[in-house]
Design a protein around this motif. Structure first.
Motif, PDB file in Angstrom:
ATOM      1  N   ARG A  25       0.863  -1.225  -0.059  1.00 17.84           N
ATOM      2  CA  ARG A  25       0.047  -0.200   0.084  1.00 17.84           C
ATOM      3  C   ARG A  25       0.878   1.305   0.019  1.00 17.84           C
ATOM      4  O   ARG A  25       2.171   1.139   0.277  1.00 17.84           O
ATOM      5  N   PRO A  26       0.302   2.337  -0.336  1.00 17.16           N
ATOM      6  CA  PRO A  26       1.273   3.578  -0.551  1.00 17.16           C
ATOM      7  C   PRO A  26       1.790   3.981   0.585  1.00 17.16           C
ATOM      8  O   PRO A  26       1.303   3.794   1.890  1.00 17.16           O
ATOM      9  N   PRO A  27       2.660   4.977   1.063  1.00 22.59           N
ATOM     10  CA  PRO A  27       3.251   5.552   1.958  1.00 22.59           C
ATOM     11  C   PRO A  27       2.241   6.580   2.838  1.00 22.59           C
ATOM     12  O   PRO A  27       1.050   6.854   1.979  1.00 22.59           O
ATOM     13  N   PHE A  28       2.553   7.213   3.941  1.00 16.07           N
ATOM     14  CA  PHE A  28       1.496   8.073   4.576  1.00 16.07           C
ATOM     15  C   PHE A  28       2.588   8.952   5.415  1.00 16.07           C
ATOM     16  O   PHE A  28       3.717   8.730   5.562  1.00 16.07           O
ATOM     17  N   ARG A  29       1.788   9.931   6.075  1.00 13.98           N
ATOM     18  CA  ARG A  29       2.355  10.828   6.931  1.00 13.98           C
ATOM     19  C   ARG A  29       2.206  10.453   8.165  1.00 13.98           C
ATOM     20  O   ARG A  29       0.934  10.300   8.966  1.00 13.98           O
TER      21      ARG A  29
END
Length: 780
Positions: A25-29
């Motif tokens: 899944r995509p990265p995040f803050r």
């Protein structure tokens, strides 16, 4: 990475500057600063829980290493452990391919590895259980070759300073043509022209998908479908199997207080002999089964006679004011020919309007009430239900939920209004607004005598596009979901005829809307479990789930009886919300029907470059709706030339195919493949023989059915791929003989398929079609 089988030698995917995490899944803050892996506190793949786990591993490692060695190697240990938090973790650990084991140590750049081996090679014995790596521990060169990556752009630590990788980190990436690269997830399939996807706002997080034939299906949050339809009024719905029939079950909306009153509303076509009309009805859910409508509860609220079979509108929406908004078409035919000024400009007609009614009360002998602030209440020349006018055939409208933090934009009403013969438009609908039809089409005059009447005071679209881009707008939604923060505020819509996905984004300072096309991510962008990068071309509708995530529905065959419809969820592969932020707790639903588990059917298709859209041409019978205009100022300039539609012509300059004696051995409809060196005999650009000469085939509607016809003619049992955009070279010295080829797959040759006509085309040679054929079934 390459795929197995027939495609192995043909498709080599270059690395894409798109991050993914080890959970695919995509990265995040992260919501909080990280302690061990502080360099990824701003953006990465770890939250505080994952960082704490890595911290425990770090100190466990320290306890097992000699103190003197640890003093020299603690920094290396921290570097290696923290690469699990890198936005590019999937690349560093070879996780792009879910069918291969993850690396136990991230991919290292050679000089970094050689230096670490010299100082701290004993660390690897504690970091990794990989026996092959341990066996190489004494050989520095082979050891570091083993830890290297095939794609050196992603090796640690050089990827930290690679400008190409980091310049757009965390942002939606546009390809070289300016298309925003997104991905899709299949949600439902096997549907017959899915015209609407709605939710009940009751906390169950069910979603309901309506088919044009008059059935509505209930889906649970796990995407399983109830075997028994939620609603079935197919016996009453007027529609037909022919492609492009606009009649049928067209809209559904749940009452804002549905969880208490169990009421819903539907919009559908009915008819007796030559008389046709649209009907708005209220239903109630069964007392015995909350997943089934009580069909005996129908209460007809409104019927409007239709003078023609097209332009039927079909949207139903409840606003924050609690009123029901109804969107009708102008009555059909071309140019709204009814009366002096047409239905749309006639306030005493209910056609060509946005209507607003109060379903919670009755008045004046009506089965509903009139909102007191409707703009024409008290006007004897107007119908009191009218909220806005000058509408041609609004197809799919939505209310903006508003920015999740500030609420900005909440309540704005967006509509796609299908145009006549030049332009498609997107409108912001306001109380009492006149949207110009038939005086205007988009930003331009259609009926010049009406257009000259300055008293119309038309509300101009926020965006319009010409029929060189698309011919039937499908309105969408402003994204306000939780899962993909980058998409917040982006209005996403499409075109039914060309299959284009498009977006608008407002500049809050100027109020101008900026256009970007949406394309499917290329390279490794979407090549992760559960994601796909292709869709069926006829974009019918858009929808939101109860959490605000965005979906669209399309089909491979625009017929109310063809089960080719799929529901897709829109995915941003560049960034997601932090883990746990978007969790939902669906309310319990009692199930009385058997559940049918969801089985995805669509597959990721390897691409060497992004595909802007799966284009498809008009069926032989007039498909739905038409639409409008390029706004002044024009939309964001596109470096790519938009594909023109059937019937448009472009200047010549092409050399004609030459007649020669050898050609006389061929028959019209014969095909051949032209292929550059290195490709197998079943791969190449398609050329067709017609009228004594060879020519090429344009890609616009090219799909696997057309490829099947070609492959069968050439003696191959299976069509593996239908290839667009000159993957196998260009036929620059030959004429383009066929365009918009649409095959069912059973035809004996391409001339028996639907097409624009021999020599009639609107494409360039870099759009030549190709195929990949095989004697072996690629699915086995």
């Amino acid at each position: 990475m390459a795929r197995a089988g027939a495609l192995l030698a043909l498709w080599v995917l270059g690395a894409a500057a798109h991050p993914q995490c080890l959970d695919f899944r995509p990265p995040f803050r992260p919501p909080q600063l990280l302690r061990l892996c502080a360099q990824y506190s701003d953006f990465g793949c770890c939250d505080e829980g994952r960082d704490a786990e890595l911290t425990r591993r770090f100190w466990d490692l320290a306890s097992r290493v000699d103190a003197a060695e640890w003093a020299a190697c603690a920094g290396y240990a921290r570097d290696l452990l923290c690469q699990e938090c890198s936005p590019y973790a999937a690349h560093l650990y070879d996780a792009e391919d879910p069918f291969t084991p993850l690396r136990t140590v991230p991919g290292l750049c050679q000089d970094y590895c050689l230096d670490m081996w010299h100082k701290c090679r004993g660390l690897f014995h504690h970091l990794s259980t990989d026996q092959e790596l341990r066996a190489l521990e004494g050989n520095r060169a082979r050891f570091c070759r083993y830890l290297s990556l095939d794609d050196t752009d992603y090796c640690f630590p050089y990827l930290l300073v690679n400008k190409n990788l980091n310049s757009n980190l965390g942002h939606v990436v546009a390809d070289a043509k300016g298309c925003l690269q997104l991905c899709l997830e299949e949600v439902a399939n096997g549907l017959r022209n899915p015209v609407a996807m709605v939710h009940a706002r009751d906390g169950t997080h069910r979603f309901f998908v309506a088919e044009q034939v008059g059935l509505v299906w209930a889906y649970l949050p796990d995407r399983s479908r109830l075997e028994k339809p939620f609603l079935n009024i197919s016996w009453a719905v007027l529609t037909s199997p022919w492609q492009g029939d606009e009649r049928g079950f067209l809209g559904i909306a749940f009452h804002p207080s549905f969880r208490h009153n169990r009421r819903l509303y539907v919009y559908y076509s009915v008819g007796i002999r030559t008389s046709e009309w649209i009907r708005i009805s209220e239903f109630r859910v069964s007392e015995d089964d909350e997943n089934a409508v009580d069909h005996s509860s129908e209460r007809i609220l409104l019927e409007v006679k239709e003078p023609a079979s097209n332009h039927n509108g079909g949207q139903l929406l409840f606003g924050d004011d609690g009123y029901l908004y109804i969107f009708t078409g102008d009555g059909g035919m071309a140019g709204d020919p009814f009366g002096t000024f047409g239905n749309a400009q006639n306030k005493s007609a209910l056609l060509g309007k946005v209507l607003r009614i109060d379903v919670d009360r009755k008045e004046r002998g009506l089965p509903y009430g009139i909102p007191p602030d409707n703009p024409f209440v008290g006007d004897p020349a107007a119908q009191p239900e009218v909220y806005a006018l000058g509408v041609r055939n609004m197809w799919r409208c939505s209310f903006d939920r508003g920015d999740p933090a500030s609420g900005a934009g909440r309540g704005r009403l967006f509509c796609g209004d299908v145009g006549q013969n030049k332009f498609e438009e997107v409108d912001l609908v306001e109380r009492g607004g006149n949207y110009g039809w038939r005086a205007r089409e988009g930003f331009e005059c259609y009926d010049r005598s009406l257009c000259a009447n300055s008293s119309l005071n038309d509300v101009l679209p926020i965006f319009a596009y010409p029929h060189t881009i698309g011919k039937s707008v499908t309105g969408g939604y402003v994204y306000r979901g939780c899962e993909y923060p980058n998409l917040n505020g982006l209005y996403i819509f499409g075109d039914f005829m060309t299959g284009r996905l498009m977006s608008l984004h407002e500049n809050p300072g100027t109020g101008q809307w900026h256009y970007s096309e949406i394309c499917m991510g290329h390279g490794q962008t979407c090549e992760f479990p559960g994601l796909i990068n292709n869709y069926y071309p006829y974009i019918i509708s858009f929808g939101e789930d109860e959490a605000g995530e965005l979906y669209f529905m399309s089909t491979g065959e625009p017929s109310a009886t063809a089960p080719r419809g799929v529901v897709y969820k829109i995915i941003d592969p560049s960034r997601r919300a932090p883990p746990g932020k978007c969790q939902i707790q669906p309310a319990q639903v009692k199930i009385r029907s058997r559940l049918i588990p969801f089985v995805p059917k669509e597959k990721f298709i390897p691409k060497a470059r992004s595909t802007a859209r799966p284009t498809a041409r008009a069926p032989t019978r007039a498909p739905r709706r038409r639409r409008p205009t390029v706004a002044p100022p024009p939309p964001t300039p596109r470096p790519v030339r938009p594909t023109q539609q059937p019937g448009s012509r472009r200047g010549g300059g092409r050399r004609r195919g030459r007649l020669n004696s050898a050609n006389r051995a061929f028959r019209d409809g014969d095909v051949r493949l032209v292929r550059p060196a290195g490709l197998s005999s079943g791969s190449g650009r398609v050329e067709v023989f017609v009228g004594g000469r060879w020519g090429t085939v344009c890609d616009d509607s090219w799909n696997i059915n057309g490829a099947a016809v070609v492959c069968r003619q050439l003696g191959f049992a299976y069509a593996v791929r239908a290839v667009k955009s000159a993957e196998f070279g260009q036929g620059g010295s030959l004429p383009i003989l066929l365009d918009n080829v649409r095959c069912a797959g059973w035809e004996r040759n391409l001339l028996e398929c639907q097409h624009n006509g021999v020599g009639t085309h609107n494409c360039e040679h870099d759009e030549d079609a190709g195929v990949v054929c095989s004697h072996q079934n690629p699915d086995l």
